[in-house]
Motif scaffolding. Structure first.
Motif, PDB file in Angstrom:
ATOM      1  N   MET A   1      22.063  33.316   3.425  1.00 15.74           N
ATOM      2  CA  MET A   1      21.251  33.971   2.109  1.00 15.74           C
ATOM      3  C   MET A   1      20.462  35.332   2.757  1.00 15.74           C
ATOM      4  O   MET A   1      19.625  35.236   3.736  1.00 15.74           O
ATOM      5  CB  MET A   1      20.739  32.941   1.436  1.00 15.74           C
ATOM      6  N   ALA A   2      20.747  36.160   2.118  1.00 18.13           N
ATOM      7  CA  ALA A   2      20.102  37.582   2.237  1.00 18.13           C
ATOM      8  C   ALA A   2      18.669  37.616   2.065  1.00 18.13           C
ATOM      9  O   ALA A   2      17.980  38.377   2.720  1.00 18.13           O
ATOM     10  CB  ALA A   2      20.938  38.748   1.538  1.00 18.13           C
ATOM     11  N   ASP A   3      18.226  36.845   1.102  1.00 20.24           N
ATOM     12  CA  ASP A   3      16.682  36.921   0.645  1.00 20.24           C
ATOM     13  C   ASP A   3      15.949  36.217   1.856  1.00 20.24           C
ATOM     14  O   ASP A   3      15.031  36.786   2.375  1.00 20.24           O
ATOM     15  CB  ASP A   3      16.626  36.070  -0.542  1.00 20.24           C
ATOM     16  N   ALA A   4      16.527  35.118   2.407  1.00 18.74           N
ATOM     17  CA  ALA A   4      15.960  34.452   3.516  1.00 18.74           C
ATOM     18  C   ALA A   4      15.906  35.222   4.730  1.00 18.74           C
ATOM     19  O   ALA A   4      14.789  35.245   5.467  1.00 18.74           O
ATOM     20  CB  ALA A   4      16.475  32.948   3.678  1.00 18.74           C
ATOM     21  N   ARG A   5      17.001  35.957   5.120  1.00 18.58           N
ATOM     22  CA  ARG A   5      17.127  36.845   6.157  1.00 18.58           C
ATOM     23  C   ARG A   5      16.120  38.139   6.040  1.00 18.58           C
ATOM     24  O   ARG A   5      15.487  38.365   7.009  1.00 18.58           O
ATOM     25  CB  ARG A   5      18.363  37.362   6.426  1.00 18.58           C
ATOM     26  N   ASP A   6      16.216  38.661   4.785  1.00 23.42           N
ATOM     27  CA  ASP A   6      15.378  39.779   4.781  1.00 23.42           C
ATOM     28  C   ASP A   6      13.802  39.583   4.791  1.00 23.42           C
ATOM     29  O   ASP A   6      13.000  40.400   5.125  1.00 23.42           O
ATOM     30  CB  ASP A   6      15.590  40.478   3.295  1.00 23.42           C
ATOM     31  N   GLN A   8      12.419  37.450   6.690  1.00 22.79           N
ATOM     32  CA  GLN A   8      11.861  37.092   8.110  1.00 22.79           C
ATOM     33  C   GLN A   8      10.806  36.456   8.325  1.00 22.79           C
ATOM     34  O   GLN A   8       9.977  36.492   8.863  1.00 22.79           O
ATOM     35  CB  GLN A   8      11.359  38.665   8.818  1.00 22.79           C
ATOM     36  N   SER A   9      11.062  35.141   7.522  1.00 21.86           N
ATOM     37  CA  SER A   9      10.267  33.985   7.318  1.00 21.86           C
ATOM     38  C   SER A   9      10.781  32.834   7.938  1.00 21.86           C
ATOM     39  O   SER A   9      11.890  32.534   7.821  1.00 21.86           O
ATOM     40  CB  SER A   9       9.734  33.775   5.967  1.00 21.86           C
ATOM     41  N   TYR A  10      10.141  32.100   8.911  1.00 19.69           N
ATOM     42  CA  TYR A  10      10.675  31.257   9.625  1.00 19.69           C
ATOM     43  C   TYR A  10      10.742  29.891   8.623  1.00 19.69           C
ATOM     44  O   TYR A  10      11.878  29.264   8.522  1.00 19.69           O
ATOM     45  CB  TYR A  10       9.725  30.597  10.486  1.00 19.69           C
ATOM     46  N   ALA A  11       9.678  29.919   7.563  1.00 16.20           N
ATOM     47  CA  ALA A  11       9.744  28.845   6.549  1.00 16.20           C
ATOM     48  C   ALA A  11      10.932  28.925   5.734  1.00 16.20           C
ATOM     49  O   ALA A  11      11.802  27.935   5.326  1.00 16.20           O
ATOM     50  CB  ALA A  11       8.538  28.742   5.832  1.00 16.20           C
ATOM     51  N   LEU A  12      11.500  30.185   5.394  1.00 14.90           N
ATOM     52  CA  LEU A  12      12.464  30.365   4.515  1.00 14.90           C
ATOM     53  C   LEU A  12      13.838  30.121   4.986  1.00 14.90           C
ATOM     54  O   LEU A  12      14.499  29.645   4.742  1.00 14.90           O
ATOM     55  CB  LEU A  12      12.578  31.737   3.716  1.00 14.90           C
ATOM     56  N   ALA A  13      14.142  30.500   6.136  1.00 15.10           N
ATOM     57  CA  ALA A  13      15.271  30.429   7.266  1.00 15.10           C
ATOM     58  C   ALA A  13      15.372  29.105   7.456  1.00 15.10           C
ATOM     59  O   ALA A  13      16.496  28.382   7.426  1.00 15.10           O
ATOM     60  CB  ALA A  13      15.092  31.285   8.434  1.00 15.10           C
ATOM     61  N   LEU A  14      14.276  28.617   7.815  1.00 14.25           N
ATOM     62  CA  LEU A  14      14.614  27.025   8.009  1.00 14.25           C
ATOM     63  C   LEU A  14      15.142  26.124   6.698  1.00 14.25           C
ATOM     64  O   LEU A  14      15.728  25.417   6.574  1.00 14.25           O
ATOM     65  CB  LEU A  14      12.954  26.383   8.403  1.00 14.25           C
ATOM     66  N   THR A  15      14.442  26.516   5.755  1.00 14.11           N
ATOM     67  CA  THR A  15      14.961  25.950   4.245  1.00 14.11           C
ATOM     68  C   THR A  15      16.043  26.064   4.118  1.00 14.11           C
ATOM     69  O   THR A  15      16.971  25.188   3.542  1.00 14.11           O
ATOM     70  CB  THR A  15      13.969  26.696   3.173  1.00 14.11           C
ATOM     71  N   VAL A  16      16.859  27.514   4.345  1.00 14.33           N
ATOM     72  CA  VAL A  16      18.337  27.434   4.082  1.00 14.33           C
ATOM     73  C   VAL A  16      19.198  26.817   4.874  1.00 14.33           C
ATOM     74  O   VAL A  16      20.118  26.222   4.614  1.00 14.33           O
ATOM     75  CB  VAL A  16      18.461  29.035   3.986  1.00 14.33           C
ATOM     76  N   LEU A  17      18.733  26.745   6.295  1.00 16.23           N
ATOM     77  CA  LEU A  17      19.615  25.971   7.192  1.00 16.23           C
ATOM     78  C   LEU A  17      19.309  24.311   7.023  1.00 16.23           C
ATOM     79  O   LEU A  17      20.485  23.743   6.912  1.00 16.23           O
ATOM     80  CB  LEU A  17      18.722  26.139   8.650  1.00 16.23           C
ATOM     81  N   LEU A  18      18.377  24.004   6.574  1.00 22.71           N
ATOM     82  CA  LEU A  18      18.116  22.277   6.088  1.00 22.71           C
ATOM     83  C   LEU A  18      19.080  22.267   4.876  1.00 22.71           C
ATOM     84  O   LEU A  18      19.933  21.182   4.907  1.00 22.71           O
ATOM     85  CB  LEU A  18      16.788  22.287   5.852  1.00 22.71           C
ATOM     86  N   VAL A  19      19.286  23.190   3.878  1.00 20.37           N
ATOM     87  CA  VAL A  19      20.194  22.724   2.942  1.00 20.37           C
ATOM     88  C   VAL A  19      21.541  22.819   3.213  1.00 20.37           C
ATOM     89  O   VAL A  19      22.328  21.986   2.966  1.00 20.37           O
ATOM     90  CB  VAL A  19      19.843  23.895   1.645  1.00 20.37           C
ATOM     91  N   ALA A  20      22.107  23.877   4.090  1.00 22.09           N
ATOM     92  CA  ALA A  20      23.522  23.894   4.401  1.00 22.09           C
ATOM     93  C   ALA A  20      23.889  22.778   5.211  1.00 22.09           C
ATOM     94  O   ALA A  20      24.807  22.110   5.096  1.00 22.09           O
ATOM     95  CB  ALA A  20      23.833  25.042   5.312  1.00 22.09           C
ATOM     96  N   GLU A  21      22.884  22.226   6.370  1.00 26.04           N
ATOM     97  CA  GLU A  21      23.197  21.268   7.345  1.00 26.04           C
ATOM     98  C   GLU A  21      23.189  19.924   6.513  1.00 26.04           C
ATOM     99  O   GLU A  21      24.017  18.922   6.798  1.00 26.04           O
ATOM    100  CB  GLU A  21      22.159  21.349   8.448  1.00 26.04           C
TER     101      GLU A  21
END
Length: 103
Positions: A1-6, A8-21
């Protein structure tokens, strides 16, 4: 997700990865006939089993840890991102199954 990437937040990147996995673990854990195509069979096998479940548990634990240390605004952004990621994953699966049914 572009929002999480843009962000540049570990917390948001982790959240997106958790959902997908987590969703792939649930999907991979369903009873499937093993496809004849090795690539598809490998993709399914990758997303099930004890090792993948342990990976998802690690992501859950890390997400909980990060959220516990975060401020209220970050926790809310994580919650919003979680919901949005689930919505996007659901749309992906719906479109995929609809395309498969149309063939």
């Amino acid at each position: 997700m572009a929002d999480a990437r843009d962000a540049q937040s570990y917390a948001l990147a982790l959240t997106v990865l958790l959902v997908a996995e987590w969703l792939y673990l649930d999907w991979g854990s369903l009873p499937h006939a093993t496809p004849a195509d090795w690539l598809h069979a490998e993709w399914i096998d990758l997303h099930r089993g004890d090792a993948f479940a342990a990976w998802v548990q690690l992501l859950k634990d890390e997400t909980d840890r990060v959220a516990a240390l975060a401020d209220d605004a970050t926790r809310q952004r994580m919650a919003d991102m979680f919901v949005r990621a689930v919505e996007l994953e659901a749309e992906f699966f719906d479109a995929t199954y609809a395309a498969g049914a149309a063939q």
